[in-house]
Write an enzyme that holds these catalytic residues in place. Structure first.
Site, PDB file in Angstrom:
ATOM      1  N   LYS A  58      21.033  13.712  83.210  1.00 17.69           N
ATOM      2  CA  LYS A  58      20.716  14.586  82.161  1.00 17.69           C
ATOM      3  C   LYS A  58      19.304  14.530  81.438  1.00 17.69           C
ATOM      4  O   LYS A  58      18.711  15.317  81.269  1.00 17.69           O
ATOM      5  CB  LYS A  58      21.931  14.690  81.378  1.00 17.69           C
ATOM      6  CG  LYS A  58      23.104  15.062  82.132  1.00 17.69           C
ATOM      7  CD  LYS A  58      24.401  15.159  81.086  1.00 17.69           C
ATOM      8  CE  LYS A  58      25.718  15.652  81.598  1.00 17.69           C
ATOM      9  NZ  LYS A  58      26.756  15.716  80.681  1.00 17.69           N
ATOM     10  N   ARG A  62      16.166  16.840  80.682  1.00 13.99           N
ATOM     11  CA  ARG A  62      15.496  16.973  79.455  1.00 13.99           C
ATOM     12  C   ARG A  62      13.879  16.899  79.558  1.00 13.99           C
ATOM     13  O   ARG A  62      13.293  17.508  78.943  1.00 13.99           O
ATOM     14  CB  ARG A  62      16.285  16.162  78.184  1.00 13.99           C
ATOM     15  CG  ARG A  62      17.432  16.762  78.165  1.00 13.99           C
ATOM     16  CD  ARG A  62      17.893  15.768  76.837  1.00 13.99           C
ATOM     17  NE  ARG A  62      19.390  16.260  76.470  1.00 13.99           N
ATOM     18  CZ  ARG A  62      19.937  15.767  75.230  1.00 13.99           C
ATOM     19  NH1 ARG A  62      19.386  15.102  74.324  1.00 13.99           N
ATOM     20  NH2 ARG A  62      21.271  16.071  74.787  1.00 13.99           N
TER      21      ARG A  62
END
Length: 237
Positions: A58, A62
Site C-alpha cells: 500500500k 501511495r
C-alpha cells in the site's frame, strides 16, 4: 490492491473518484481515494508477513501517486466494526456474534484501538471527497467515543449482558510465535500480524495527527452522526 506502479499509465487506471469542484484546480486530474482503509500504512510497526504483503504494498501505491502529483485523500478508518467488533475481536471459525462465556485478548488489553461502523466510514468519505481541507492529506476517523482498549470494550459488553467473561490474555511473545509457526501465509498469520500491530502495539493511537499530514473526521464534520462502540454493542446484546 495489487496494482503495478511501474508505468504512469498503470496509475491512471487505478480506482479513483472524479471530483467536480476540483476540476477547476486540476483540469486533467481526479482526486484519488485508494480503497485501502484499515491502519495508516505510514505509521505501523507490523511484523511479517503483513509488513510486506499488506503495508509495504500500500505504501508503494501511495508513493507512486504522490510522485505523479495526483491529488489524493487517504482514508484511515482503522478497524471495521462489522469485522472486528461484531465478534469482540474473536477469530474463531463460524463465530458471528460476541462471546457470552469467555474471551481471548491479545497482549495486556490496554492498547487503545479505533473501531468504526462501515456506513459511518462511507458517510465521512462522501463529505471528504471534494473538501479542500482533506486534499493531499489523510482523513483519520478517530472519534473519541470509538477509541477504546479491549479491556474497556469487554467491560462494556459484560455490563450489557449482565455477566463476567472468562478472560485469557495472550502475551506478545505468544502472539509472535503463533505468527511464525502458522503453516500458510494467507490468511491467518497476515490477520494475526495486523492484529499484533493494532491490539498489542497500539499502532492506531501511537501518534498525534498533525495538520500538515492529516485531519480527524469527527472534528471537521461534527454534524455527521456516527455509531459509537457503546451503541454498536447494544445492538448485539
Amino acid at each position: 490492491m495489487s496494482h503495478k506502479t511501474s508505468r504512469r499509465g498503470d496509475i491512471n487506471r487505478w480506482p479513483h473518484t472524479t471530483v467536480g469542484s476540483n476540476q477547476d484546480h486540476f483540469p486533467s486530474r481526479s482526486r484519488f481515494l485508494p480503497s485501502e482503509f484499515g491502519t495508516d500504512v505510514n505509521r505501523t510497526s507490523a511484523v511479517e508477513p503483513a509488513k510486506s504483503l499488506v503495508f509495504a504494498a500500500k505504501r508503494q501505491i501511495r508513493r507512486a501517486v504522490e510522485a505523479e502529483g495526483i491529488p489524493f485523500t487517504y482514508v484511515v478508518n482503522n478497524c471495521a466494526a462489522g469485522f472486528y467488533l461484531s465478534t469482540l475481536v474473536q477469530f474463531e471459525p463460524g463465530l458471528t456474534s460476541p462471546p457470552r462465556d469467555k474471551v481471548t485478548i491479545l497482549g495486556d488489553g490496554n492498547a487503545k484501538v479505533v473501531f468504526n461502523k462501515e456506513e459511518d466510514t462511507a458517510a465521512y468519505m462522501i463529505r471528504a471527497v471534494d473538501d479542500p481541507r482533506t486534499l493531499n492529506k489523510t482523513l483519520y476517523i478517530n472519534s473519541r467515543k470509538n477509541t477504546l482498549s479491549m479491556n474497556e470494550i469487554v467491560a462494556l459488553w459484560e455490563n450489557k449482558i449482565g455477566k463476567s467473561l472468562e478472560k485469557t490474555y495472550v502475551s506478545e511473545e505468544q502472539v509472535l510465535k503463533s505468527i511464525q509457526v502458522s503453516p500458510v501465509p494467507v490468511p491467518f498469520n497476515i490477520l494475526l500480524s495486523i492484529s499484533h500491530a493494532v491490539f498489542v502495539k497500539g499502532d492506531q493511537t501511537s501518534f498525534t495527527i498533525e495538520p500538515y499530514f492529516g485531519v480527524e473526521a469527527s472534528e471537521i464534520y461534527p454534524d455527521v452522526k456516527y455509531t459509537s462502540i457503546d451503541e454498536y454493542l447494544s445492538q448485539l446484546a
